[in-house]
Design a protein around this motif. Structure first.
Motif, PDB file in Angstrom:
ATOM      1  N   GLU A 242      -5.575 -18.062 -26.135  1.00  0.00           N
ATOM      2  CA  GLU A 242      -4.460 -17.097 -26.111  1.00  0.00           C
ATOM      3  C   GLU A 242      -4.789 -15.737 -25.300  1.00  0.00           C
ATOM      4  N   PHE A 243      -5.880 -15.577 -24.910  1.00  0.00           N
ATOM      5  CA  PHE A 243      -6.369 -14.502 -23.878  1.00  0.00           C
ATOM      6  C   PHE A 243      -5.933 -15.087 -22.542  1.00  0.00           C
ATOM      7  N   HIS A 244      -6.111 -16.400 -22.382  1.00  0.00           N
ATOM      8  CA  HIS A 244      -5.532 -16.981 -21.119  1.00  0.00           C
ATOM      9  C   HIS A 244      -4.132 -16.987 -20.851  1.00  0.00           C
ATOM     10  N   ARG A 245      -3.329 -16.997 -21.993  1.00  0.00           N
ATOM     11  CA  ARG A 245      -1.907 -17.043 -21.566  1.00  0.00           C
ATOM     12  C   ARG A 245      -1.723 -15.499 -21.547  1.00  0.00           C
ATOM     13  N   ARG A 246      -2.020 -14.785 -22.192  1.00  0.00           N
ATOM     14  CA  ARG A 246      -1.611 -13.458 -22.173  1.00  0.00           C
ATOM     15  C   ARG A 246      -2.124 -12.687 -20.901  1.00  0.00           C
ATOM     16  N   THR A 247      -3.094 -13.161 -20.444  1.00  0.00           N
ATOM     17  CA  THR A 247      -3.849 -12.423 -19.108  1.00  0.00           C
ATOM     18  C   THR A 247      -3.032 -13.094 -17.915  1.00  0.00           C
ATOM     19  N   ALA A 248      -2.727 -14.270 -17.942  1.00  0.00           N
ATOM     20  CA  ALA A 248      -1.731 -14.745 -16.976  1.00  0.00           C
ATOM     21  C   ALA A 248      -0.213 -14.100 -16.801  1.00  0.00           C
ATOM     22  N   ASP A 249       0.369 -13.913 -18.093  1.00  0.00           N
ATOM     23  CA  ASP A 249       1.558 -13.145 -17.906  1.00  0.00           C
ATOM     24  C   ASP A 249       1.447 -11.507 -17.369  1.00  0.00           C
ATOM     25  N   ILE A 250       0.444 -10.978 -17.734  1.00  0.00           N
ATOM     26  CA  ILE A 250       0.203  -9.836 -17.281  1.00  0.00           C
ATOM     27  C   ILE A 250      -0.125  -9.620 -15.873  1.00  0.00           C
ATOM     28  N   VAL A 251      -1.009 -10.440 -15.155  1.00  0.00           N
ATOM     29  CA  VAL A 251      -1.317 -10.486 -13.769  1.00  0.00           C
ATOM     30  C   VAL A 251      -0.014 -10.959 -13.008  1.00  0.00           C
ATOM     31  N   ARG A 252       0.822 -11.756 -13.586  1.00  0.00           N
ATOM     32  CA  ARG A 252       1.972 -12.138 -12.861  1.00  0.00           C
ATOM     33  C   ARG A 252       3.002 -10.925 -12.807  1.00  0.00           C
ATOM     34  N   ALA A 253       2.917  -9.985 -13.966  1.00  0.00           N
ATOM     35  CA  ALA A 253       3.775  -8.924 -13.718  1.00  0.00           C
ATOM     36  C   ALA A 253       3.403  -7.822 -12.894  1.00  0.00           C
ATOM     37  N   HIS A 254       2.088  -7.993 -12.557  1.00  0.00           N
ATOM     38  CA  HIS A 254       1.692  -6.903 -11.445  1.00  0.00           C
ATOM     39  C   HIS A 254       1.575  -7.517 -10.333  1.00  0.00           C
ATOM     40  N   ASP A 255       2.088  -8.815 -10.036  1.00  0.00           N
ATOM     41  CA  ASP A 255       1.997  -9.443  -8.654  1.00  0.00           C
ATOM     42  C   ASP A 255       0.614  -9.807  -8.270  1.00  0.00           C
ATOM     43  N   ARG A 256      -0.230 -10.128  -9.098  1.00  0.00           N
ATOM     44  CA  ARG A 256      -1.504 -10.616  -8.680  1.00  0.00           C
ATOM     45  C   ARG A 256      -1.743 -12.006  -9.443  1.00  0.00           C
ATOM     46  N   VAL A 257      -2.915 -12.443  -9.475  1.00  0.00           N
ATOM     47  CA  VAL A 257      -3.306 -13.784  -9.702  1.00  0.00           C
ATOM     48  C   VAL A 257      -4.729 -13.647 -10.386  1.00  0.00           C
ATOM     49  N   LEU A 258      -5.081 -14.656 -11.575  1.00  0.00           N
ATOM     50  CA  LEU A 258      -6.191 -14.510 -12.131  1.00  0.00           C
ATOM     51  C   LEU A 258      -7.585 -14.455 -11.346  1.00  0.00           C
ATOM     52  N   SER A 259      -7.529 -14.976 -10.228  1.00  0.00           N
ATOM     53  CA  SER A 259      -8.852 -14.827  -9.726  1.00  0.00           C
ATOM     54  C   SER A 259      -9.055 -13.480  -9.225  1.00  0.00           C
ATOM     55  N   ASP A 260      -8.234 -12.655  -9.419  1.00  0.00           N
ATOM     56  CA  ASP A 260      -8.325 -11.153  -8.852  1.00  0.00           C
ATOM     57  C   ASP A 260      -9.005 -10.263  -9.996  1.00  0.00           C
ATOM     58  N   LEU A 261      -9.318 -10.900 -11.004  1.00  0.00           N
ATOM     59  CA  LEU A 261      -9.794 -10.185 -12.354  1.00  0.00           C
ATOM     60  C   LEU A 261     -11.475 -10.505 -11.931  1.00  0.00           C
ATOM     61  N   ASN A 262     -12.045  -9.943 -10.700  1.00  0.00           N
ATOM     62  CA  ASN A 262     -13.459 -10.138 -10.822  1.00  0.00           C
ATOM     63  C   ASN A 262     -14.377  -9.329 -11.682  1.00  0.00           C
TER      64      ASN A 262
ATOM     65  N   ILE B 249       7.778   2.165 -23.992  1.00  0.00           N
ATOM     66  CA  ILE B 249       7.585   0.805 -23.296  1.00  0.00           C
ATOM     67  C   ILE B 249       8.363  -0.182 -24.018  1.00  0.00           C
ATOM     68  N   ARG B 250       8.834  -1.181 -23.007  1.00  0.00           N
ATOM     69  CA  ARG B 250       9.550  -2.416 -23.526  1.00  0.00           C
ATOM     70  C   ARG B 250       8.714  -3.777 -23.134  1.00  0.00           C
ATOM     71  N   TYR B 251       8.809  -4.643 -24.257  1.00  0.00           N
ATOM     72  CA  TYR B 251       8.179  -5.746 -24.080  1.00  0.00           C
ATOM     73  C   TYR B 251       9.203  -6.795 -23.193  1.00  0.00           C
ATOM     74  N   SER B 252       8.555  -7.294 -22.322  1.00  0.00           N
ATOM     75  CA  SER B 252       9.424  -8.269 -21.219  1.00  0.00           C
ATOM     76  C   SER B 252       8.468  -9.237 -20.797  1.00  0.00           C
ATOM     77  N   ASP B 253       8.744 -10.565 -20.871  1.00  0.00           N
ATOM     78  CA  ASP B 253       8.228 -11.662 -20.228  1.00  0.00           C
ATOM     79  C   ASP B 253       6.467 -11.761 -20.335  1.00  0.00           C
ATOM     80  N   GLY B 254       6.221 -11.409 -21.636  1.00  0.00           N
ATOM     81  CA  GLY B 254       4.689 -11.353 -21.829  1.00  0.00           C
ATOM     82  C   GLY B 254       3.993 -10.189 -21.645  1.00  0.00           C
ATOM     83  N   ALA B 255       4.575  -9.162 -20.913  1.00  0.00           N
ATOM     84  CA  ALA B 255       4.011  -7.793 -20.775  1.00  0.00           C
ATOM     85  C   ALA B 255       4.626  -6.545 -21.097  1.00  0.00           C
ATOM     86  N   PHE B 256       4.116  -5.526 -20.895  1.00  0.00           N
ATOM     87  CA  PHE B 256       5.031  -4.384 -21.384  1.00  0.00           C
ATOM     88  C   PHE B 256       5.455  -3.705 -20.008  1.00  0.00           C
TER      89      PHE B 256
END
Length: 538
Positions: free
Chosen positions: A263-283, A427-434
């Motif tokens: 579940e964290f994987h799904r949520r985090t993927a949506d969050i980084v996408r909303a910020h124009d980043r990728v999961l590998s940026d979360l060092n 704030i507004r929920y949209s596509d897995g992020a606020f």
């Protein structure tokens, strides 16, 4: 981003008939976790996919593991400070089974650390389990037992010490509540500050989350407080702006006791996408998912005094090793083992969290559900008033009001010792992020609601005109929004929403205002444009 790829080290072992038995033995000997790693078609660890997708912890019965997952099966070994005190925080070693061969690789984003890899290799070769280093303060305890019982062998004394530590859950780095002695007290005379610059107040999130303190975020179940905390944490780890504010950039630790890693994987993927980043940026992000484990950090003893659990002791050490700027604890119901109505237990628990925040120089955020009374009163408080009184900042995340956009949330500052109380962030929920809600965007769901209100307004206006009943665009007894909200066919939509619909329909020329009556007594009424002219308005 280039992911470090240490050279693969394959150990050739005698083939065994039961692969699962070998994995079980390694998991126990290496103090590791069973995991499924992304692999290439040839069976090698796929570093690129690992950087993007991560790995999957496997907590089920190995006997039921699908056949196609066997090539991915392995053991993850981490937290090497248990074995090598000088090891950097975050070292992770993957051990993959390759049908008789074992592949040992370092998979974190740190520089290669051969000592950890070599330790795992030796443990596998010799069949000797990894051994945690004796903690510094265990030596005086062993010497004390030796003095009391001089006839006991060193081995027996060592076992007694280990048993004592396991039963008392004592670890020197994490003091229990109220254990400070008078020798630890440090008095300060304000005259010593003369001539020194006044220190600026440090914030992790300006105006909302102070450093070196505990902040509570309350929210009903399902409102999205965990998602909000995760998004803020990711923004801090990424060093980016989010929701119109900029968190302090730096490392983040997140203990989640309600959701699994997937579940964290799904949520985090949506969050980084909303910020124009990728999961590998979360060092700089370290996640501890504990949905399937006992996550209590503190429980009361027989006298009602809150005592740290072994998990708290471990967390204390990991936080000091990792040095995050933010520690998120989700949620209080899973982490606090006391009675939330008892003020002393609540204050002791918050005190434990505050001491860690000060020691690690970080901000601590505790997520919590409000009590029934807290929801009724609108304060969002939970249980005893000590929860609110013990922290320096408390935020309350709430849903949209009835008949409003269901994706809108409001974050309200309920307590702010260092800032402004009562401030709100929409704030507004949209596509897995606020996202920040400035009140101008009309999402698809709200558009559907508006269309429903508009259609009902036109329907009722047309019906009124056919029956010869006049409704007015001006506030009066015959004011259209007022009449329609009270009409049997129009109930369920408020007067305010009918008023908004009327203005939208007038702007679109779907309805028109017409003046009627003699010159001495003119009045205005509403008509449906299509009813007047026999077609759609241009």
């Amino acid at each position: 981003m280039t992911v470090p790829q240490p050279s693969s080290d394959v150990l050739h072992l005698p083939a065994r008939s039961v692969v699962l038995g070998r994995v079980r033995q390694m998991r126990q000997a290496l103090y590791g976790d069973t995991a499924l790693f992304p692999v290439t078609p040839s069976g090698d660890l796929d570093h690129e996919r690992l950087a993007v997708e991560g790995l999957d912890f496997y907590t089920g019965n190995l006997d039921t593991l699908p056949e196609h997952d066997l090539p991915r099966l392995g053991v993850l070994v981490d937290t090497f400070k248990r074995f090598i005190p000088e090891a950097p925080a975050g070292i992770r070693i993957a051990v993959l089974d390759r049908g008789g061969d074992l592949q040992v690789e370092q998979i974190d984003c740190h520089e290669p650390y051969p000592a950890a890899t070599e330790m795992v290799r030796n443990a596998i070769r010799t069949g000797t389990p990894l051994r945690e280093r004796t903690m510094p303060r265990l030596r005086p305890l062993a010497e004390e037992m030796a003095d009391l019982r001089p006839n006991l062998s060193e081995k027996v004394i060592e076992r007694m010490v280990e048993r004592e530590v396991a039963e008392s859950a004592i670890m020197p780095a994490a003091p229990a509540a109220g254990t400070e002695s008078s020798s630890d007290l440090r008095y300060v005379c304000p005259t010593s500050w003369q001539g020194h610059p006044v220190p600026e107040r440090a914030w992790w999130l300006p105006g909302l989350i102070p450093m070196r303190q505990v902040t509570i975020i309350n929210g009903d179940g399902g409102v999205g407080k965990s998602l909000l905390a995760l998004q803020l944490a990711c923004a801090g780890a990424l060093g980016v702006e989010t929701l119109g504010t900029t968190p302090l950039a730096g490392r983040v630790m997140y203990l989640g006791a309600e959701d699994e890693e997937s579940e964290f994987h799904r949520r985090t993927a949506d969050i980084v996408r909303a910020h124009d980043r990728v999961l590998s940026d979360l060092n700089d992000f370290m996640l501890l998912p504990m949905a399937d484990m006992d996550a209590l950090l503190s429980t009361p003893d027989r006298k009602g005094v809150m005592q740290p659990t072994p998990l708290w002791n471990k967390l204390w050490g990991d936080v000091l090793d990792f040095q995050p700027k933010l520690l998120v604890l989700d949620t209080a119901a899973d982490l606090f083992g006391g009675d939330e109505i008892k003020r002393n237990q609540t204050r002791q628990f918050i005190g434990m969290l505050r001491r860690l925040a000060i020691k690690a120089d970080c901000a601590a955020v505790l997520l919590a559900h409000p009590s029934v009374e807290g929801m009724k009163s609108g304060t969002g408080s939970s249980g005893s008033t000590a929860w609110n009184n013990s922290v320096r900042s408390r935020l309350y995340l709430t849903d949209a009001e009835k008949n409003e956009d269901p994706d809108v949330r409001t974050l309200t500052t309920m307590k702010a010792n260092y800032g402004k109380k009562g401030s709100q962030l929409r704030i507004r929920y949209s596509d897995g992020a606020f996202t920040l809600d400035d009140g101008t965007a009309v999402p698809a769901m709200m558009g559907m609601v508006h269309r429903k209100h508009d259609e009902k307004f036109v329907e009722l206006l047309s019906k009124m005109n056919r029956l010869g009943q006049t409704v007015s665009p001006n506030p009066s007894q015959s004011y259209a929004p007022r009449v329609f909200s009270q009409h049997p066919d129009g109930k369920g939509i408020t007067k305010a929403h009918y008023q908004e619909a009327m203005h939208r329909l007038l702007d679109a020329c779907t309805i028109k205002i017409v003046e009627e009556g003699p010159n001495s007594r003119r009045y205005k009424r509403l008509y449906v444009t299509a009813d007047m002219f026999g077609g759609e308005a241009e």
